[in-house]
Design an enzyme around this catalytic site. Sequence first.
Site, mmCIF file in Angstrom:
data_model
loop_
_atom_site.group_PDB
_atom_site.id
_atom_site.type_symbol
_atom_site.label_atom_id
_atom_site.label_comp_id
_atom_site.label_asym_id
_atom_site.label_seq_id
_atom_site.Cartn_x
_atom_site.Cartn_y
_atom_site.Cartn_z
ATOM 1 N N ASP A 274 0.835 -1.315 0.003
ATOM 2 C CA ASP A 274 0.047 0.090 0.111
ATOM 3 C C ASP A 274 0.729 1.370 0.011
ATOM 4 O O ASP A 274 2.257 1.196 -0.163
ATOM 5 C CB ASP A 274 -0.941 -0.101 1.269
ATOM 6 C CG ASP A 274 -2.314 0.764 1.048
ATOM 7 O OD1 ASP A 274 -2.273 1.425 0.146
ATOM 8 O OD2 ASP A 274 -3.351 0.392 1.934
ATOM 9 N N ASP B 147 -9.879 3.688 -3.601
ATOM 10 C CA ASP B 147 -10.596 2.421 -3.081
ATOM 11 C C ASP B 147 -11.912 2.367 -3.670
ATOM 12 O O ASP B 147 -12.684 3.289 -3.743
ATOM 13 C CB ASP B 147 -10.670 2.373 -1.606
ATOM 14 C CG ASP B 147 -9.311 2.203 -0.928
ATOM 15 O OD1 ASP B 147 -8.279 1.996 -1.708
ATOM 16 O OD2 ASP B 147 -9.302 2.055 0.316
#
Length: 677
Positions: A176, A235
């Site tokens: 990430d 996201d």
Amino acid sequence: MRHLPTRTTRRGVVGALAAGLLALSGLSAPALATPAADPAAPALDDGLALTPPMGFNNWNSTHCRAEFNEAMVKGIADIFVEKGLKDAGYEYVNLDDCWALPQRDANGKLVPDPVRFPNGIKSVADYVHSKGLKFGIYTSAGTKTCNSAGFPGALGHEYSDARQFADWGVDYLKYDNCNNQGVDAELRYTTMRDALKAASQETGRPIVYSICEWGQNKPWEWAADVGHLWRTTGDISDDWGSMLSILKKNLPLAPYAGPGHWNDPDMLEVGNGGMTDTEYRTHFSMWSIMAAPLLIGSDLRSASDETFDILGNREVIAVDQDPLGKQGTVVSSERGRWVVAKEMKDGSRAVALFNETGSPQRISTTARAVGLPAADAYTMRDLWQHKSYNTAGAISATVPAHGTVLVRVSADTKWAKHPPAVELGLDGGQLIESGKPTALTTSVTDLGRTPAKRVSVSLSGPAGWTVKANSPTSAGALPSGRSLRTKWTVTAPPDTEPGSYGVTLKATYRSPTGARVQSVLPLTASVVTAPPAGMSQLGDLPWLGAANGWGPVERDTSNGESAAGDGNPLTINGVVYAKGLGVHAESTVEYYTGKACETVTAQVGVDDEEGEEGSVAFEVWADDTKAASTGVLTNAQPAQAISADVRGAQVVRLVVTDGGDDITSDHADWADAQLSC
Ligand code: GLA
């Protein structure tokens, strides 16, 4: 959608940043001294992820809630085997954020959370492996992961963490982007690539490497020889607007995908409850035609049969997993009617007819337009109906709102074995005022090379509705290209509540070989109330449909976060408004105006709740005509008045676009939005 705490700027001066990275993390010099790979190498070329990875990740269903634990992960592995998902190709069982303790141990090693994973990570990995599956883990290319609890990230610990993962039996790493300290992204992700490679060589365990920097630094331009897949967007959330906006960002990136290096439009939401099954079939169809990773994001321990049917559809999975490794490309996308085609290794084409709009649409293309060679006829396989037909070349269907018809078309010699395809069509009748007879026309058209014989058509509505045919409902034979058109009158009882109602069009016919075929088109009719005469606040009226880029559209408050009802007072440049709509780009809100209204007016602008950022543009549409628009508006600007002439329109749409950049912080207000009828 809020900004995450730290953002990386695109490519910096690598030397200076590397020095910063060393200072920041106490990283030992050899880590960064590792030579970079040959820049000419097109892909990692390690034989991994030759088709898009398939598996599971807990994030979309659990986030960091307590049910993310050892029992869940093992339960998913069990279900993969028991329910045939493993046989269908699902392989990786992956952990997301929140598996670790906030502190490393005295040796700098990561420590699994003893409550969630009382037996450690290795034992879970062993369990997953014992089922013949593979195991994945998560960390961030930053000092901490994304969760506010502050779990350790791998920036400056790349070699140690990669080795620890490999020792645990990790086969897949999602890496990430949070808390990245502004260090150059290419440098951060390349360092972990090299660390994983070193760990793999030391332990003999190959690791698929998933780059998750949200598309901020255009990884498709530099990451083919860094990772096996890279996120292309922010996201996903479990709603139509989010899925749609991600889909639209990922489609144009088709040229960058291929075996060993895939675009990743984020994990699947199928089964999480925020979309209809029709919408989930679209989500799964479109991810497959884009050759996206298929990472199940719902808790399969409580999934419905329909969810298993969608996720387990092997004919759709075969589109995703085709060894040629092409991402499908857009053939056309006029007014929300999308045709996307994917070249398959056997020469066939997978073709998605995808309806973005809130009403049924006819979507059409041809065998030639999707790249197939000229032929007398083609075999057309419907991958959701699991039926094969012949077509003379037309690939065409009326597609329900938000639906996708997914077919695989081949220029083979076996087409004559299959009955002719028919296309069911509908003109009018989608918006019905209760108690008022509404005229509509249906059609049955033979798309095949062979005739459809003994054709008959029927139309049915909910109990209590009257449906009357005013012209013939059958035909002895329909030659290639010909239609049976039938006129109908449909009446919903006078007290019918506004809303969506199922209406079904069915045709039966015989193929030349005598086989009986039934074709069914499930449709929805919207029962609408005539718009009220005089001035109304749009925030008080029922809408026909609404799509929103982040959470739901809010009435009389700003958009807020992703939950319903979590907005703030509508505020543009310090001015507060009592009435209106709070939305998030990309957004569309539709109202029925029944040719009875005159104007839409509003004060529009970026809401103050996100501070400095956000840029949007507002549009008002009267049916298919753009009746008014603003230029790009930013948070620095006061509210702008917008006024649209909507006379003659059946439907009015309020649209907010992202202003040409992305949707980050695009909280938009239609303040004091009024309709006069
Ligand atoms: C980021 C990622 C998500 C998820 C969360 C975990 O937002 O993009 O996919 O991993 O972090 O905190």
